[in-house]
Design a protein around this motif. Structure first.
Motif, mmCIF file in Angstrom:
data_model
loop_
_atom_site.group_PDB
_atom_site.id
_atom_site.type_symbol
_atom_site.label_atom_id
_atom_site.label_comp_id
_atom_site.label_asym_id
_atom_site.label_seq_id
_atom_site.Cartn_x
_atom_site.Cartn_y
_atom_site.Cartn_z
ATOM 1 N N ARG A 35 -1.893 8.188 0.985
ATOM 2 C CA ARG A 35 -2.939 7.234 0.605
ATOM 3 C C ARG A 35 -2.650 5.832 1.149
ATOM 4 O O ARG A 35 -3.575 5.102 1.503
ATOM 5 N N GLY A 36 -1.372 5.443 1.215
ATOM 6 C CA GLY A 36 -1.025 4.139 1.778
ATOM 7 C C GLY A 36 -1.421 4.046 3.238
ATOM 8 O O GLY A 36 -2.018 3.061 3.680
ATOM 9 N N ALA A 37 -1.086 5.082 4.004
ATOM 10 C CA ALA A 37 -1.455 5.106 5.424
ATOM 11 C C ALA A 37 -2.976 5.141 5.591
ATOM 12 O O ALA A 37 -3.522 4.468 6.473
ATOM 13 N N LEU A 38 -3.667 5.898 4.747
ATOM 14 C CA LEU A 38 -5.129 5.957 4.844
ATOM 15 C C LEU A 38 -5.773 4.610 4.512
ATOM 16 O O LEU A 38 -6.771 4.229 5.133
ATOM 17 N N GLY B 191 4.075 2.322 9.285
ATOM 18 C CA GLY B 191 4.920 1.603 8.344
ATOM 19 C C GLY B 191 4.569 1.905 6.902
ATOM 20 O O GLY B 191 5.454 2.165 6.071
ATOM 21 N N ALA B 192 3.285 1.894 6.569
ATOM 22 C CA ALA B 192 2.852 2.203 5.201
ATOM 23 C C ALA B 192 3.233 3.624 4.823
ATOM 24 O O ALA B 192 3.675 3.895 3.699
ATOM 25 N N CYS B 193 3.091 4.541 5.772
ATOM 26 C CA CYS B 193 3.450 5.939 5.522
ATOM 27 C C CYS B 193 4.949 6.071 5.242
ATOM 28 O O CYS B 193 5.359 6.775 4.316
ATOM 29 N N ALA C 242 0.838 -1.206 0.000
ATOM 30 C CA ALA C 242 0.000 0.000 0.000
ATOM 31 C C ALA C 242 0.871 1.253 0.000
ATOM 32 O O ALA C 242 0.638 2.181 -0.777
ATOM 33 N N GLY C 243 1.879 1.284 0.864
ATOM 34 C CA GLY C 243 2.771 2.440 0.884
ATOM 35 C C GLY C 243 3.571 2.568 -0.388
ATOM 36 O O GLY C 243 3.716 3.661 -0.953
#
Length: 186
Positions: free
Chosen positions: A52-55, A95-97, A44-45
């Motif tokens: 958007r990855g964190a969301l 982590g995604a962020c 995702a990140g």
């Protein structure tokens, strides 16, 4: 935030949920199962970027919190955020962020090595500290013993980081989603 971005966020939240259907491996010593969902967090990140990855991961966690059985073993609800794996869950959006931020930062020179570095830093180094601390607290095992036990998860997480890196680079070439300075890509 446009409709396209919202669609990608929802799509990746659903992808992380589907990865929860992959059978989890339980290590008897620790209470946290090995799942494919951390692969989804990294991806995702890497594909959507930091915001958007964190969301996408936050949306997934909200769905878990309201009770949808999206975690391995059909777990869901607020109780999982007090269980042994809660520290890992709480650190997933971070982590995604971080993966996304690094992917955005090194976008122009992105190759497998840079993407792998982004996935390892965000998907492992950013997630493990909080996960280990919470796991030690929840299981009443020393932090050192918990960290040593958590090392059993590292080989799988490095494999997930490598696969996420390869997939993200393929997506980048065919359909770039990350927005970088001076270059908005939807």
């Amino acid at each position: 935030m446009n409709t396209r971005s919202l669609s990608f966020i929802a799509l990746f939240a659903a992808f992380i949920a589907v990865l929860g259907l992959v059978p989890a491996v339980q290590i008897p010593v620790l209470a946290v199962p090995i799942t494919a969902q951390s692969f989804g967090v990294m991806l995702a990140g890497a594909v959507l970027g930091a915001k958007r990855g964190a969301l996408a991961v936050l949306l997934f966690l909200v769905l878990v919190a309201i009770g949808l059985p999206l975690l391995p073993g059909g777990r869901g609800g607020l109780g999982v955020f007090m269980g042994p794996s809660a520290g890992f869950l709480f650190s997933w959006p971070i982590g995604a962020c971080i993966v996304g931020w690094l992917a955005e930062r090194f976008w122009n020179r992105m190759n497998f090595a840079w993407m792998m570095l982004a996935c390892v830093v965000g998907g492992i180094l950013a997630i493990y500290p909080l996960g280990i601390l919470w796991l030690a607290y929840a299981t009443d095992i020393s932090v050192l013993k918990t960290a040593i036990g958590s090392a059993a998860y590292l080989p799988g997480d490095f494999i997930k980081a490598a696969i996420a890196s390869a997939v993200a680079l393929m997506v980048r070439r065919s359909y770039p989603l990350i927005e970088t300075r001076g270059r908005a890509i939807s």
